[in-house]
Write a protein that holds these residues in place. Structure first.
Motif, PDB file in Angstrom:
ATOM      1  N   THR A   1     -10.519   4.314  -5.540  1.00  0.00           N
ATOM      2  CA  THR A   1      -9.468   5.121  -6.153  1.00  0.00           C
ATOM      3  C   THR A   1      -8.591   4.331  -7.120  1.00  0.00           C
ATOM      4  O   THR A   1      -7.964   4.916  -7.996  1.00  0.00           O
ATOM      5  N   GLY A   2      -8.512   3.020  -6.927  1.00  0.00           N
ATOM      6  CA  GLY A   2      -7.657   2.178  -7.753  1.00  0.00           C
ATOM      7  C   GLY A   2      -6.338   1.837  -7.083  1.00  0.00           C
ATOM      8  O   GLY A   2      -5.573   1.006  -7.567  1.00  0.00           O
ATOM      9  N   ARG A   3      -6.059   2.453  -5.939  1.00  0.00           N
ATOM     10  CA  ARG A   3      -4.773   2.227  -5.269  1.00  0.00           C
ATOM     11  C   ARG A   3      -4.632   0.807  -4.723  1.00  0.00           C
ATOM     12  O   ARG A   3      -3.546   0.225  -4.765  1.00  0.00           O
ATOM     13  N   THR A   4      -5.709   0.231  -4.246  1.00  0.00           N
ATOM     14  CA  THR A   4      -5.654  -1.153  -3.759  1.00  0.00           C
ATOM     15  C   THR A   4      -5.309  -2.093  -4.907  1.00  0.00           C
ATOM     16  O   THR A   4      -4.491  -3.008  -4.760  1.00  0.00           O
ATOM     17  N   ILE A   5      -5.895  -1.861  -6.066  1.00  0.00           N
ATOM     18  CA  ILE A   5      -5.660  -2.727  -7.222  1.00  0.00           C
ATOM     19  C   ILE A   5      -4.228  -2.560  -7.710  1.00  0.00           C
ATOM     20  O   ILE A   5      -3.560  -3.535  -8.077  1.00  0.00           O
TER      21      ILE A   5
ATOM     22  N   ARG B   1       0.838  -1.203   0.000  1.00  0.00           N
ATOM     23  CA  ARG B   1       0.000   0.000   0.000  1.00  0.00           C
ATOM     24  C   ARG B   1       0.873   1.253   0.000  1.00  0.00           C
ATOM     25  O   ARG B   1       1.884   1.312   0.687  1.00  0.00           O
ATOM     26  N   ASP B   2       0.460   2.263  -0.765  1.00  0.00           N
ATOM     27  CA  ASP B   2       1.259   3.487  -0.824  1.00  0.00           C
ATOM     28  C   ASP B   2       0.900   4.477   0.275  1.00  0.00           C
ATOM     29  O   ASP B   2       1.507   5.530   0.383  1.00  0.00           O
ATOM     30  N   ASP B   3      -0.075   4.108   1.115  1.00  0.00           N
ATOM     31  CA  ASP B   3      -0.410   4.994   2.234  1.00  0.00           C
ATOM     32  C   ASP B   3       0.224   4.498   3.537  1.00  0.00           C
ATOM     33  O   ASP B   3      -0.024   5.039   4.598  1.00  0.00           O
ATOM     34  N   GLN B   4       1.067   3.476   3.448  1.00  0.00           N
ATOM     35  CA  GLN B   4       1.797   2.969   4.605  1.00  0.00           C
ATOM     36  C   GLN B   4       3.197   3.584   4.593  1.00  0.00           C
ATOM     37  O   GLN B   4       3.720   3.943   3.548  1.00  0.00           O
ATOM     38  N   LYS B   5       3.808   3.663   5.767  1.00  0.00           N
ATOM     39  CA  LYS B   5       5.185   4.154   5.849  1.00  0.00           C
ATOM     40  C   LYS B   5       6.089   3.231   5.036  1.00  0.00           C
ATOM     41  O   LYS B   5       5.930   2.022   5.044  1.00  0.00           O
ATOM     42  N   LYS B   6       7.039   3.814   4.338  1.00  0.00           N
ATOM     43  CA  LYS B   6       7.980   3.025   3.542  1.00  0.00           C
ATOM     44  C   LYS B   6       8.874   2.219   4.485  1.00  0.00           C
ATOM     45  O   LYS B   6       9.335   2.702   5.500  1.00  0.00           O
ATOM     46  N   ARG B   7       9.091   0.981   4.088  1.00  0.00           N
ATOM     47  CA  ARG B   7       9.969   0.114   4.864  1.00  0.00           C
ATOM     48  C   ARG B   7      11.257  -0.081   4.072  1.00  0.00           C
ATOM     49  O   ARG B   7      11.271   0.072   2.865  1.00  0.00           O
TER      50      ARG B   7
END
Length: 180
Positions: free
Chosen positions: A107-111, A72-78
């Motif tokens: 939004t399409g972000r999950t896909i 996911r792009d809404d999570q902190k980068k690891r």
């Protein structure tokens, strides 16, 4: 919150039956099809689609599950590559048609995250998308191949897909904040 039911149990069932027929027709059968449900409700929808396809075609379709949380792009980068945890695919996806299954497309972000996860697992011949509800408001150029129901919404509204496996009932509601 006010809620308005837009699909009852029968409507959900009919939509899934129609989606199963469309998947069979578009792929000229299901010999190379793998259904992959996106956690959580997408998995149950994929299992139901597989059951319907088996009833129609008398052929079982493999069903996998995908946890896209690390993508996911809404999570902190690891640091490093995402670890695919909580995902399981029963067969190799190389050369297969993978049908991603989810409950609501927004939004399409999950896909996008799901496609990234799939590509880390293998390289399917093609990826298709089946959703129970398409509510619009895309932020990415993603379009479903199979749609149970189009439901135009405002950004203030929320769609709640309730499935018996999780919520003890099958229905879809729109939730709106009540004005008080």
């Amino acid at each position: 919150m006010e809620e308005k039911e837009i699909m009852n149990q029968k409507a959900v069932s009919r939509a899934l039956t129609r989606l199963a027929h469309e998947i069979i027709e578009r792929n000229e059968g299901v010999e190379s099809v793998v259904l992959v449900g996106i956690k959580t409700r997408g998995i149950y929808l994929a299992e139901r689609l597989a059951s319907r396809i088996d009833e129609i075609e008398e052929q079982q379709v493999s069903v996998g599950e995908l946890d896209i949380t690390p993508y996911r792009d809404d999570q902190k980068k690891r640091n490093g590559d995402p670890k695919i945890i909580g995902s399981s695919l029963p067969v190799a996806i190389e050369g297969k048609t993978v049908v991603l299954v989810d409950d609501v497309l927004y939004t399409g972000r999950t896909i996008r995250a799901a496609m990234d996860a799939l590509m880390d697992i293998g390289r399917p011949e093609r990826i298709q998308l089946a959703v129970l509800i398409d509510r619009g408001h895309r932020e990415l150029p993603i379009r479903p191949d199979y749609i149970g129901k189009n439901v135009p919404t405002s950004r203030q509204e929320k769609i709640s897909v309730q499935l018996s496996e999780v919520d003890q009932t099958d229905r879809v509601v729109i939730l709106t904040k009540s004005e008080s």
